[in-house]
Write an enzyme that holds these catalytic residues in place. Structure first.
Site, PDB file in Angstrom:
ATOM      1  CG  ASP A  15      -2.020   5.697   4.321  1.00 44.07           C
ATOM      2  OD1 ASP A  15      -1.246   5.085   3.576  1.00 44.07           O
ATOM      3  OD2 ASP A  15      -3.255   5.518   4.330  1.00 44.07           O
ATOM      4  N   GLY A  69      -7.558   1.010  -1.094  1.00 45.72           N
ATOM      5  CA  GLY A  69      -7.468  -0.453  -0.999  1.00 45.72           C
ATOM      6  C   GLY A  69      -8.142  -1.121  -2.180  1.00 45.72           C
ATOM      7  CE  LYS A  99      -0.078   2.888   1.591  1.00 46.78           C
ATOM      8  NZ  LYS A  99      -1.055   2.210   2.327  1.00 46.78           N
ATOM      9  CE  LYS A 139      -4.115   4.965   1.324  1.00 44.03           C
ATOM     10  NZ  LYS A 139      -4.720   4.379   2.531  1.00 44.03           N
ATOM     11  N   GLY A 188      -3.958  -6.235   9.844  1.00 41.88           N
ATOM     12  CA  GLY A 188      -3.206  -5.919   8.623  1.00 41.88           C
ATOM     13  C   GLY A 188      -3.638  -4.607   7.979  1.00 41.88           C
ATOM     14  N   GLY A 194      -6.458  -3.949   4.026  1.00 41.96           N
ATOM     15  CA  GLY A 194      -6.593  -5.379   4.298  1.00 41.96           C
ATOM     16  C   GLY A 194      -6.041  -6.187   3.144  1.00 41.96           C
ATOM     17  CD  GLU A 202      -8.174   1.430  -9.040  1.00 36.27           C
ATOM     18  OE1 GLU A 202      -8.310   1.786 -10.207  1.00 36.27           O
ATOM     19  OE2 GLU A 202      -8.600   2.105  -8.065  1.00 36.27           O
TER      20      GLU A 202
END
Ligand code: HSE
Length: 398
Positions: free
Chosen positions: A196, A129, A100, A200, A182, A298, A124
């Site tokens: 983050d 995620g 991203k 997005k 993760g 994840g 995508e």
């Protein structure tokens, strides 16, 4: 057989290799294509793995290999991911990415390069995620004028806020757990400080509004200052605190884009999205409100989105006409702090002093703590009137 390369063998990269292997037959049945991971770029030593002979530390082994037509970038960060993506597109290879940071900073340029070179640049996995949200936005909703997007876009912070509410969990320990699972970024400040989520919402807004929105131009606030008292008090007033990214078109065509912890009514769908799950509401003029929900971070969830992009890139052969936005730099972002709304806040002013300034403020009490909710005010005005007495202020979702 389509030969691909994977850049980076971390959480996402290893997930992509494993998923392509695990669902090989399923993918072949659906797409008619058999994929083979010919090369994996990583500076670490993985020679002990069964696929150890495919690893390289030299990107030119991939770039100069004419058999490799699709590259999955899962390194994260801008450099060298940007330079590698650019070279790959210019060499006529499609690039798919979960990165991203890369898309939010360089999306317009890489999309342009992909178009010029008749290959694909797909991303995508960069938002939500494993949730399909980029494709629905540019394909299934392409008949709409999309005027509003609001969502929980960061799994790590949603996980932390959920555990703080349901298990009274300690912030630091919960963050550590999110890292072990993760979910968190290499530098988790990207999660907790909202960067983050900002990247997005910029990607979604750029796609929806057709013009590149740069993260550094967007008001961004993380969850560091949220205390367990705020979670408790918000709960007592009927709200949950969620880190929301939002983007809206105003009547004059300006854009209102921000990331901030927000009080969402417990009755609202977004308030009931817990743990690592993300939820993104997109409003279009024809379709009305839509909601996309699923695992926002994840290994396997993210690999699911990257692999579907690999399949699409290989099937489409450069023909993805709708994934595009420009870099006109002519849009105006509104000053969110001047927009009127409702706010939750805590202050060290006495009740009498507070009510003399805000006679309409509604008091919220829980466990001996007090907060206030006030309507029809801008953040600027709230700050000006409370000055150094304002401990925290959070917007209410409307
Ligand atoms: N750190 C990110 C999150 C990973 O927690 O949502 C997925 O982009």
């Amino acid at each position: 057989m389509v030969q691909i390369a994977v850049l980076g063998y971390g959480v996402v990269g290893s997930g992509v290799v494993e998923l392509l292997q695990k669902n090989r037959e399923e993918i072949k049945k659906k797409s008619g294509i058999c994929f083979s991971v010919k090369r994996i770029l990583d500076l670490r030593d993985f020679s002990h793995l069964p696929c150890g002979d495919r690893f390289t530390k030299d990107f030119s082994d991939i770039l100069e290999d004419e058999e490799i037509t699709v590259i999955a970038e899962a390194m994260g960060g801008i450099s060298p991911a940007y330079e590698f993506a650019k070279k790959a597109l210019m060499a006529g290879k499609s690039v798919v990415t979960s990165n991203k940071e890369l898309v939010a900073a360089k999306g317009a340029e890489l999309l342009h390069l992909a178009r010029e070179n008749q290959v694909n640049f797909l991303f995508e996995a960069s938002v939500g995620g494993g949730i399909p949200v980029i494709h629905p936005l540019y394909q299934c909703l392409s008949a709409n004028r999309v005027d509003r997007i609001a969502g929980i876009l960061n799994g790590t912070t949603n996980y932390i806020l959920t555990k703080m509410e349901t298990e009274k969990a300690d912030y630091g320990e919960t963050l550590k757990r999110a890292q072990e699972l993760g979910y968190a970024e290499r530098d988790p400040s990207a999660d907790v400080d909202g960067h983050d989520a900002c990247r997005k919402i910029c990607i979604l807004a750029s796609l929806a509004f057709g013009n590149h929105i740069y993260p550094e131009t967007v008001y961004t606030e993380g969850i560091r200052d949220i205390t367990s008292d705020d979670i408790l008090l918000a709960g007592a007033a009927g709200y949950r605190i969620k880190l929301l990214g939002s983007a809206a078109l105003t009547e004059s065509g300006d854009m209102d884009v921000s990331v901030r912890p927000t009080l969402v009514s417990k009755a609202h769908l977004l308030a009931n999205i817990s743990d690592v799950f993300n939820g993104i509401m997109i409003h279009g003029d024809a379709v009305g409100e839509t909601l996309f929900y699923g695992r926002g971070a994840g290994k396997e969830a993210t690999a699911s989105a990257v692999v579907s992009d690999i399949i699409e890139a290989a099937s489409r052969n450069g023909n993805c006409p709708f994934v595009y936005w420009e870099d006109r730099k002519d849009h105006r972002l509104v000053d969110g702090s001047a927009q009127k709304g409702s706010f939750y806040f805590r202050t060290d002013l006495s009740e009498d002093a507070l009510l003399s300034v805000f006679p309409d403020a509604k008091k919220v009490c829980a466990d001996g703590k007090t907060a206030w909710i006030i309507s029809s005010i801008s953040e600027k005005e709230l700050r000006e009137k409370t000055k150094e007495h304002l401990l925290i202020s959070l917007k209410l979702f409307s």
